[in-house]
Design an enzyme around this catalytic site. Structure first.
Site, PDB file in Angstrom:
ATOM      1  N   LYS A 270       0.839  -1.193   0.000  1.00 34.02           N
ATOM      2  CA  LYS A 270       0.000   0.000   0.000  1.00 34.02           C
ATOM      3  C   LYS A 270       0.880   1.251   0.000  1.00 34.02           C
ATOM      4  O   LYS A 270       1.947   1.254   0.620  1.00 34.02           O
ATOM      5  CB  LYS A 270      -0.847   0.055   1.287  1.00 34.02           C
ATOM      6  CG  LYS A 270      -2.013  -0.904   1.358  1.00 34.02           C
ATOM      7  CD  LYS A 270      -2.762  -0.716   2.685  1.00 34.02           C
ATOM      8  CE  LYS A 270      -3.879  -1.725   2.841  1.00 34.02           C
ATOM      9  NZ  LYS A 270      -4.986  -1.536   1.877  1.00 34.02           N
ATOM     10  N   ARG A 344     -10.363 -11.305   2.367  1.00 29.65           N
ATOM     11  CA  ARG A 344     -11.293 -12.322   1.855  1.00 29.65           C
ATOM     12  C   ARG A 344     -10.669 -13.716   1.882  1.00 29.65           C
ATOM     13  O   ARG A 344     -11.370 -14.705   1.979  1.00 29.65           O
ATOM     14  CB  ARG A 344     -11.766 -11.916   0.451  1.00 29.65           C
ATOM     15  CG  ARG A 344     -10.689 -11.861  -0.581  1.00 29.65           C
ATOM     16  CD  ARG A 344     -11.099 -11.065  -1.824  1.00 29.65           C
ATOM     17  NE  ARG A 344     -11.098  -9.614  -1.561  1.00 29.65           N
ATOM     18  CZ  ARG A 344     -11.475  -8.705  -2.446  1.00 29.65           C
ATOM     19  NH1 ARG A 344     -11.921  -9.069  -3.635  1.00 29.65           N
ATOM     20  NH2 ARG A 344     -11.436  -7.425  -2.143  1.00 29.65           N
TER      21      ARG A 344
HETATM   22  N1  BES Z   1      -7.942  -3.573   4.712  1.00 35.16           N
HETATM   23  C1  BES Z   1      -8.195  -3.154   3.375  1.00 35.16           C
HETATM   24  C2  BES Z   1      -9.512  -2.398   3.222  1.00 35.16           C
HETATM   25  C3  BES Z   1      -9.610  -1.082   3.917  1.00 35.16           C
HETATM   26  C4  BES Z   1      -9.327   0.100   3.254  1.00 35.16           C
HETATM   27  C5  BES Z   1     -10.090  -1.025   5.216  1.00 35.16           C
HETATM   28  C6  BES Z   1      -9.458   1.309   3.887  1.00 35.16           C
HETATM   29  C7  BES Z   1     -10.222   0.184   5.848  1.00 35.16           C
HETATM   30  C8  BES Z   1      -9.917   1.358   5.185  1.00 35.16           C
HETATM   31  C9  BES Z   1      -8.257  -4.372   2.464  1.00 35.16           C
HETATM   32  O1  BES Z   1      -7.471  -5.445   2.833  1.00 35.16           O
HETATM   33  C10 BES Z   1      -7.815  -3.928   1.120  1.00 35.16           C
HETATM   34  O2  BES Z   1      -6.692  -3.562   0.999  1.00 35.16           O
HETATM   35  N2  BES Z   1      -8.713  -3.976   0.129  1.00 35.16           N
HETATM   36  C11 BES Z   1      -8.406  -3.590  -1.194  1.00 35.16           C
HETATM   37  C12 BES Z   1      -8.999  -4.622  -2.114  1.00 35.16           C
HETATM   38  C13 BES Z   1      -8.453  -4.570  -3.528  1.00 35.16           C
HETATM   39  C14 BES Z   1      -6.988  -4.880  -3.528  1.00 35.16           C
HETATM   40  C15 BES Z   1      -9.221  -5.552  -4.389  1.00 35.16           C
HETATM   41  C16 BES Z   1      -9.012  -2.227  -1.456  1.00 35.16           C
HETATM   42  O3  BES Z   1     -10.072  -1.917  -0.927  1.00 35.16           O
HETATM   43  O4  BES Z   1      -8.367  -1.439  -2.148  1.00 35.16           O
HETATM   44 MN    MN Z   2      -5.491  -5.295   2.120  1.00 35.83          MN
END
Ligand code: BES
Ligand code: MN
Ligand code: ZN
Length: 492
Positions: A270, A344
């Site tokens: 990230k 997931r």
């Molecule tokens: N933990 C994150 C989601 C998240 C984002 C929670 C902001 C709280 C605040 C999750 O694991 C994630 O990174 N999701 C990705 C999914 C994508 C890679 C398909 C997302 O939401 O960008």
């Molecule tokens: Mn994630």
């Protein structure tokens, strides 16, 4: 923590709190009339009442929930009068009022609050508001700001309301526990630490059973999703299974909560702004654990098994890679092209295990699953998905009654085709829009014959608050604990 007690007679606090509400709209003047006093079960005394009534116009209070004014009465008893706006007088408005009061009266040691005659809703809201509004997370004991120590609640029949106060107190305490777990820095809360906290909180309570699986057991039993996501961390993954099994329960609910103790995104790392709050990525696990402990504390007559897959999603030589194929519990495989879609993968294992081994009546999962939750619904609402209208309705009702918010979203089959993979049963992170919906559709693949008895709550957005308002305090909100406990209390 603030102590709340029910009393039926004036307790002699220096500070007395009287509720006020919006006055009758003045037909001649659209700005409305000033607030009026709410009749209380135990009258404050004629002098105090008359003085407060006379004072009201000058306070410019409108009676809206959460308004607070202090009035000094030099030499008087009580010495300080607090006028508290309680709006419509329903539970949610009382909750807002209680939270505002806890903050405004933080320099008081003890306050007495007079409640109206019909006190059940008012008490529930007030007590939760006081306890949640006064919450603060600190890592050190020293240097804390002052906080209200004791609140006496003036009602006509304390005994009749004891159960209501208990329910409110347990709900608030468990919400505070979920907030504490979520606010804790990830250097402390690795999966092992989290599991130890659960063990500590659950120990000694009959009817509660705990099993914690470590990396070896997870490997032996085939939990490939949890192992893949946890593989990059020096702190190995865990699967917490906490079972509240009261005698005579006829309904069995499984709650699953995402427990990523820190989410770097893994090899698909990230960027800085997206990573800074990722210690909250276990808020789903915290909420389901706290709700289950609350169900036990309240002795709710429903069996609740909670599964919290715990892992730290890190970047290292042992981290899983984009393009890896993961074999989940039960045998379904996922092609993962983005290691940041890790939640997931751990949920899939836990859900498949629940469906195959626990065979519950209902399956609910809570997860900080996608940033898309906030894109679709803003910062306050969780996204609720279910094929079961009755279940969705019941959950929404309970969540709303508890003062939390969720909005139903579609499990739109239009996107199912994107879950196809050339090399595995499923593609876990198809790169296209509808992020929260697609994640829900992916999870649905693991619900087996519980497909229409399952609900998914993507609570990324409301798990955290950027500011202090109402009963929320900047930081972790404990979202889900209140709604789940409300809902569980409706099941027999
Ligand atoms: N933990 C994150 C989601 C998240 C984002 C929670 C902001 C709280 C605040 C999750 O694991 C994630 O990174 N999701 C990705 C999914 C994508 C890679 C398909 C997302 O939401 O960008
Ligand atoms: Mn994630
Ligand atoms: Zn995550």
């Amino acid at each position: 923590m603030l102590v709340i007690r029910l009393v039926s007679g004036p307790a002699g606090s220096d500070a007395l709190v009287l509720p006020v509400r919006p006055g009758k709209p003045d037909s001649a003047d659209s700005s409305g009339s000033p607030a009026e006093l709410v009749p209380t079960a135990v009258a404050p005394g004629d002098d105090v009442r008359a003085e407060s009534a006379a004072l009201l116009p000058a306070t410019r209070l409108t009676g809206a929930a959460g308004e607070v004014r202090e009035h000094l009465r030099p030499g008087g008893a009580p010495a300080r009068l607090w006028l508290l706006g309680v709006g419509s007088g329903d539970e949610c408005d009382w909750r807002t009022a209680g939270a505002a009061l806890a903050r405004a009266a933080k320099d008081e040691t003890q306050i007495t609050i007079a409640l109206p005659g019909e006190a059940t809703e008012a008490l529930r809201g007030l007590a939760e508001g006081l306890l949640l509004g006064s919450y603060r997370f600190r890592l050190t004991e020293s240097g804390g700001r002052p906080a209200l120590a004791e609140a006496l609640v003036l009602v006509d029949d304390p005994e009749a309301l004891a159960g209501t106060l208990d329910a409110a107190r347990t709900t608030a305490e468990m919400t505070r526990l979920a907030r504490d777990l979520t606010n804790t820095p990830s250097s402390t809360k690795n999966p092992e630490w989290f599991a130890e906290q659960v063990a500590g909180a659950a120990s000694g309570r009959t009817g509660l059973h705990l099993r914690v699986r470590g990396p070896q057991e997870l490997a032996a039993e085939g939990f490939g999703g949890i192992l893949a996501v946890g593989g990059g961390s020096a702190s190995g993954p865990r699967l917490v299974e906490l079972d509240w099994r009261p005698d005579g329960a006829r309904t069995h609910v499984v709650l699953v909560g995402k427990g990523i103790t820190f989410d770097t995104g893994g090899i698909s790392i990230k960027p800085v702004p997206a990573m800074k709050l990722m210690r909250k990525d276990m808020a789903g696990a915290a909420a389901v654990i706290a709700a289950t402990l609350g169900a036990a504390e309240l002795g709710l007559p429903v069996r609740v098994t909670t599964l919290a897959p715990l892992a730290e999603n890190m970047v290292s030589g042992s981290a899983f890679r984009p393009g890896d194929v993961i074999r989940h519990y039960g045998g379904l495989t996922s092609e993962s092209t983005n290691s940041d879609a890790e939640g997931r993968l751990v949920l899939a294992d836990a859900m498949a295990y629940a469906v195959r081994e626990l065979k519950p009546d209902l399956l609910i999962d809570l997860a900080t699953l996608t940033g898309a939750n906030a894109v679709a619904l803003g910062k306050r609402h969780a996204a609720l998905y279910s094929e079961n209208d009755a279940l969705a309705g019941d959950l929404l009702d309970a969540i709303t009654a508890a003062g939390e918010r969720a909005w139903r979203m579609p499990l739109a089959d239009d996107y199912v085709e994107h879950l196809a993979s050339d090399v595995a049963d499923l593609h876990s992170s198809p790169a296209q829009g509808a992020g929260s919906v697609v994640a829900a559709l992916y999870l649905r693949e693991f619900t087996g014959d519980l497909r229409d008895r399952w609900a998914h709550l993507d609570m990324s957005a409301p798990s955290w608050s950027d500011d202090t308002h109402g009963e929320l305090v900047k930081g972790a909100t404990g979202w889900g604990v209140r709604g789940l406990l409300r809902w569980l209390a409706t099941l027999g």
